[in-house]
Design a protein around this motif. Sequence first.
Motif, short mmCIF file in Angstrom:
data_model
loop_
_atom_site.label_atom_id
_atom_site.label_comp_id
_atom_site.label_asym_id
_atom_site.label_seq_id
_atom_site.Cartn_x
_atom_site.Cartn_y
_atom_site.Cartn_z
N HIS A 1 0.86 -1.19 0.00
CA HIS A 1 0.00 0.00 0.00
C HIS A 1 0.90 1.23 0.00
N LEU A 2 0.65 2.16 -0.89
CA LEU A 2 1.46 3.37 -0.98
C LEU A 2 0.62 4.60 -0.63
N GLY A 3 1.21 5.50 0.12
CA GLY A 3 0.58 6.77 0.45
C GLY A 3 1.62 7.86 0.45
N GLY A 4 1.18 9.11 0.48
CA GLY A 4 2.13 10.21 0.50
C GLY A 4 1.44 11.54 0.67
N ALA A 5 2.21 12.55 1.09
CA ALA A 5 1.68 13.90 1.27
C ALA A 5 2.84 14.88 1.33
N GLU A 6 2.56 16.11 0.95
CA GLU A 6 3.55 17.18 1.09
C GLU A 6 3.42 17.71 2.51
N VAL A 7 4.19 17.18 3.44
CA VAL A 7 4.05 17.50 4.86
C VAL A 7 4.58 18.90 5.14
N GLN A 8 3.80 19.68 5.88
CA GLN A 8 4.20 21.04 6.27
C GLN A 8 4.41 21.09 7.78
N THR A 9 5.27 21.99 8.22
CA THR A 9 5.52 22.15 9.66
C THR A 9 4.27 22.65 10.35
N GLY A 10 3.87 21.98 11.44
CA GLY A 10 2.70 22.36 12.22
C GLY A 10 3.10 23.01 13.53
N PRO A 11 2.11 23.24 14.43
CA PRO A 11 2.40 23.90 15.71
C PRO A 11 3.43 23.17 16.56
N LYS A 12 3.49 21.83 16.45
CA LYS A 12 4.41 21.05 17.28
C LYS A 12 5.67 20.65 16.53
N GLY A 13 5.88 21.23 15.34
CA GLY A 13 7.10 20.96 14.61
C GLY A 13 6.91 19.99 13.46
N LEU A 14 7.94 19.92 12.61
CA LEU A 14 7.89 19.11 11.41
C LEU A 14 7.78 17.62 11.72
N GLU A 15 8.54 17.16 12.72
CA GLU A 15 8.54 15.74 13.05
C GLU A 15 7.15 15.28 13.47
N ALA A 16 6.47 16.08 14.29
CA ALA A 16 5.12 15.74 14.75
C ALA A 16 4.13 15.76 13.59
N SER A 17 4.27 16.72 12.68
CA SER A 17 3.37 16.79 11.52
C SER A 17 3.55 15.57 10.61
N ALA A 18 4.81 15.16 10.41
CA ALA A 18 5.08 13.98 9.58
C ALA A 18 4.49 12.73 10.21
N ARG A 19 4.64 12.62 11.52
CA ARG A 19 4.10 11.45 12.23
C ARG A 19 2.58 11.40 12.13
N ALA A 20 1.93 12.57 12.28
CA ALA A 20 0.47 12.61 12.20
C ALA A 20 -0.01 12.21 10.81
N ALA A 21 0.67 12.69 9.78
CA ALA A 21 0.28 12.33 8.41
C ALA A 21 0.48 10.85 8.15
N ARG A 22 1.61 10.32 8.63
CA ARG A 22 1.92 8.89 8.42
C ARG A 22 0.90 7.99 9.12
N TYR A 23 0.60 8.31 10.38
CA TYR A 23 -0.34 7.47 11.12
C TYR A 23 -1.77 7.62 10.61
N GLY A 24 -2.09 8.79 10.09
CA GLY A 24 -3.41 8.95 9.47
C GLY A 24 -3.58 7.99 8.30
N PHE A 25 -2.51 7.85 7.52
CA PHE A 25 -2.54 6.91 6.39
C PHE A 25 -2.58 5.46 6.88
N LEU A 26 -1.71 5.12 7.84
CA LEU A 26 -1.62 3.73 8.31
C LEU A 26 -2.93 3.27 8.95
N ARG A 27 -3.55 4.13 9.75
CA ARG A 27 -4.78 3.74 10.44
C ARG A 27 -5.96 3.61 9.49
N SER A 28 -5.82 4.14 8.27
CA SER A 28 -6.91 4.02 7.30
C SER A 28 -6.88 2.68 6.57
N LEU A 29 -5.81 1.89 6.76
CA LEU A 29 -5.66 0.64 6.02
C LEU A 29 -6.50 -0.48 6.65
N PRO A 30 -6.95 -1.42 5.84
CA PRO A 30 -7.85 -2.48 6.32
C PRO A 30 -7.11 -3.66 6.93
#
Length: 420
Positions: free
Chosen positions: A82-111
């Motif tokens: 399964h492939l996913g991706g996004a142009e991650v932008q720095t959020g209030p808690k920093g780039l690392e936290a934004s990347a983690r949120a985007a990644r887990y959003g994708f992973l948790r959507s998988l069946p």
Amino acid sequence: MTNKLESFLREYNMIAPGDRVICALSGGGDSVALTFALYLLKDKLGITLEAAHFNHHLRGEESERDEAFVRSFCAHYDIPLHLGGAEVQTGPKGLEASARAARYGFLRSLPGKVATAHTADDNAETVLMHLVRGTGLKGLGGITPVSGTVIRPMLLITRREVEAFLAEYALPHVEDSSNGSDAFLRNRVRHGIMPLLKAENPRISENLSRMALRLRLDEEYLSQELPQNPTVSQLRELHPSRRSRCLEKMLMESGFSEPEDSHIALMESLVFSDRPSARANFPGELVIGRNYEHLEVRRGEEPLPEQELTCPGILEFPQLGLRVVCTPAQEPKKKYDCFTVLPKGRILVGPRRSGDAIHLSGGTKSLKKWMIDHKIPAAQRMRIPVLRDDQGILGVYGIGADLDRLAETLPAVELRFETI
């Protein structure tokens, strides 16, 4: 490594025969080791194995290289990907936290169940990071072994064991160049603190990870059967460890994903306040206040209603824990919460109006700018009592009187703010 992996899977009842297990595969050594280990065990465990890769597009050509490697690896072993991706932008808690949120959003959507390759070293680093930032028992519990559909079966496997496994099976993998940078706290802990601890005890990673897992069980036990919607009296009677967990739960139910110690301490100050209408502002335009025996949570506030203040007279604002008192002046005063004026026409108490300005010791500026200077949250600015008459502003709660409206001789009117 496969024996420890299988044992941990069973200890935490992470999977069952027939499950679809999707490995989060970045292409790094840890995720490659987990994916291949489950590939070796899939028939024994009775699972269907798949993989997932999320491209954060943060490292240019290196990100594309990682995705290409994962595609090739999965194709070689016939593992559905399964492939996913996004142009991650720095959020209030920093780039690392934004990347983690985007990644887990994708992973948790998988069946299926998603397996991530967090190791004992990752868990130890997480515990130390929480210690650096300040934490309690929950933070010392480190990484959660099971979180919804996400499982982490390598929390007792060290990075050294991973490297030995990769070498044993001659498994290729890619290196993330950002892991060598000390821009992130985790890397500074990994490169600076962990080597010192390993010099004292080579098993420090596994020991810290085991400690975290035990403390997580203690945290789960202490958090059981917390009272629902407790009164202030009930909260005061609770053991401090139970009370803090109860207040943390209330904050999380109000929209906080990760309440900090300072937020819980602020909640406790409301619980033990002598003021039955005490209130406090929290991030996210959240206001929590006492209503005698109950804590009430509000998101955002309605503007303060405008009312007339007679002299002598009192206006009470229980929602603010405040009253405004007007009496004939006995002597001139010019404190920020008590001052004498000579009003023209009616005295009104209400929210600020568009175009309001006030003269203070720093000059004349719009009331909005003064409120910004006083760091009053935007959501609260229409709740700040403004006293005015037919000629304009007399004074503002928490800011003071307009210097042009102060009366230095009698007769005059005294206006004062009092807490209730």
